[in-house]
Design an enzyme around this catalytic site. Structure first.
Site, PDB file in Angstrom:
ATOM      1  N   PRO A   2      -4.743  -3.143  27.124  1.00 59.02           N
ATOM      2  CA  PRO A   2      -4.363  -1.906  26.444  1.00 59.02           C
ATOM      3  C   PRO A   2      -5.131  -1.760  25.133  1.00 59.02           C
ATOM      4  O   PRO A   2      -5.163  -2.674  24.313  1.00 59.02           O
ATOM      5  CB  PRO A   2      -2.860  -2.097  26.199  1.00 59.02           C
ATOM      6  CG  PRO A   2      -2.421  -3.044  27.268  1.00 59.02           C
ATOM      7  CD  PRO A   2      -3.581  -3.978  27.460  1.00 59.02           C
ATOM      8  N   GLU A   3      -5.762  -0.604  24.962  1.00 59.73           N
ATOM      9  CA  GLU A   3      -6.555  -0.349  23.771  1.00 59.73           C
ATOM     10  C   GLU A   3      -5.797   0.626  22.878  1.00 59.73           C
ATOM     11  O   GLU A   3      -4.627   0.915  23.123  1.00 59.73           O
ATOM     12  CB  GLU A   3      -7.939   0.152  24.180  1.00 59.73           C
ATOM     13  CG  GLU A   3      -8.682  -0.861  25.060  1.00 59.73           C
ATOM     14  CD  GLU A   3     -10.057  -0.404  25.517  1.00 59.73           C
ATOM     15  OE1 GLU A   3     -10.586   0.568  24.937  1.00 59.73           O
ATOM     16  OE2 GLU A   3     -10.613  -1.020  26.443  1.00 59.73           O
ATOM     17  N   LYS A  58      -4.395  -2.371  17.565  1.00 59.48           N
ATOM     18  CA  LYS A  58      -3.691  -2.521  18.841  1.00 59.48           C
ATOM     19  C   LYS A  58      -2.328  -3.190  18.677  1.00 59.48           C
ATOM     20  O   LYS A  58      -1.722  -3.614  19.661  1.00 59.48           O
ATOM     21  CB  LYS A  58      -4.552  -3.329  19.810  1.00 59.48           C
ATOM     22  CG  LYS A  58      -5.909  -2.694  20.091  1.00 59.48           C
ATOM     23  CD  LYS A  58      -6.751  -3.574  20.995  1.00 59.48           C
ATOM     24  CE  LYS A  58      -8.166  -3.026  21.121  1.00 59.48           C
ATOM     25  NZ  LYS A  58      -9.019  -3.867  21.983  1.00 59.48           N
ATOM     26  N   ARG A 264     -18.266  -9.364  28.739  1.00 61.57           N
ATOM     27  CA  ARG A 264     -17.552  -8.124  29.054  1.00 61.57           C
ATOM     28  C   ARG A 264     -18.482  -7.185  29.807  1.00 61.57           C
ATOM     29  O   ARG A 264     -19.674  -7.081  29.499  1.00 61.57           O
ATOM     30  CB  ARG A 264     -17.062  -7.422  27.778  1.00 61.57           C
ATOM     31  CG  ARG A 264     -16.253  -8.289  26.827  1.00 61.57           C
ATOM     32  CD  ARG A 264     -14.914  -8.710  27.405  1.00 61.57           C
ATOM     33  NE  ARG A 264     -14.053  -7.571  27.668  1.00 61.57           N
ATOM     34  CZ  ARG A 264     -13.280  -6.986  26.739  1.00 61.57           C
ATOM     35  NH1 ARG A 264     -13.315  -7.411  25.481  1.00 61.57           N
ATOM     36  NH2 ARG A 264     -12.489  -5.979  27.065  1.00 61.57           N
TER      37      ARG A 264
END
EC number: 3.2.2.23
Length: 275
Positions: A2-3, A58, A264
């Site tokens: 979740p960003e 976040k 990533r």
């Protein structure tokens, strides 16, 4: 993970539910999260009122009259309202029980966090998890000049500079790829080589991308749902490059490419995005 849009969507979803309400009890079924949940936390919070539901980067910040509870959703977590009588399912590790509502933290990978920062420890902004975070992307001070000054002398690739979170917070892997596409910048470009004009475009692209994501309730690729249990729609509606390797660019038709940067996945259009 979740960003910022997912965390802000969650914050908005729970704000009106819990702010000004008294926590009846905190139920901890699994304390072994990224950092162990303090065993004294349920007793510290029982009977206390939530004064404010905030966010920094976040991190969700639940303000009580004697400190701040820090909640992080980790890699795969969600915080949502559930019926009080609903039995906890696997990975439902923590409940916040109010007279009128129950919030449940669901975190399959247990990389999330539920921490406590007492007022006597000083301002919450000085907490080690928050002290080095960059500017918020919707802060009026955030613009191309801010980015250009930060990138000066930075040899790291521009995408990795964004992910570091010390220039601007909340631009995680999905939205970094999408923002760089909007700005027309190749993600492999050294941060120090991005001109002032391109930094202007990038700052605007970051804001536009995150605004679209907020309007869509965030992105759901696997586990994330908002406070009401609804998945985010950004990825399905707006994603231009992320997880579209081999598919035609929506602008020029060239195949979207995938590469790995800092372990990533990065997605970009080699035609639209220039070094």
């Amino acid at each position: 993970m979740p960003e910022l849009p997912e965390v802000e969507t969650t914050r908005r979803g729970i704000d009106t539910v819990i702010t000004g309400r008294t926590l009846r009890r905190l139920v901890v079924r699994e304390a072994r999260m990224r950092w162990p949940i303090p065993p004294a936390l349920p007793d510290l919070l029982a009977g206390r009122t939530v004064l404010e539901c905030g966010r920094r980067g976040k991190y969700l910040l639940l303000r009580f009259d004697h400190g701040v509870q820090i909640v992080h959703l980790g890699m795969s977590g969600s915080l949502r309202r559930v019926p009080e009588q609903e039995a906890p399912r696997k990975h439902g590790h923590v409940d916040w029980v109010f007279d009128h509502a129950v919030l449940r933290l669901h975190d399959p990978r247990r990389f999330g966090a539920v921490l406590w920062h007492p007022d006597e420890a000083g301002p919450i902004a000085a907490h080690p998890l928050l002290a080095r975070l960059g500017i918020e992307p919707f802060d009026p001070r955030f613009d191309g000049r801010w980015l250009h000054a930060y990138f000066r002398g930075r040899r790291v690739a521009i995408k990795q500079a964004l992910l570091a979170g010390d220039a601007v917070v909340g631009v995680g892997n999905i939205y970094a790829s999408e923002s760089l596409f909007r700005a027309g910048i190749d993600p492999r470009t050294a941060a120090q080589r991005v001109s002032a004009a391109r930094c202007d475009r990038l700052a605007a692209a970051i804001r536009a991308t995150l605004s679209d994501a907020l309007d869509s309730g965030g992105s759901t690729l696997r586990d994330y749902v908002g406070a009401s249990g609804e998945p985010g729609a950004y990825f399905a509606i707006h994603a231009a490059v992320y997880e579209r390797a081999g598919l035609p660019c929506r602008v020029c038709g060239a195949p979207i490419r995938r590469l790995v940067q800092g372990q990533r996945a990065t997605y970009f259009c080699p035609s639209c995005q220039k070094r």
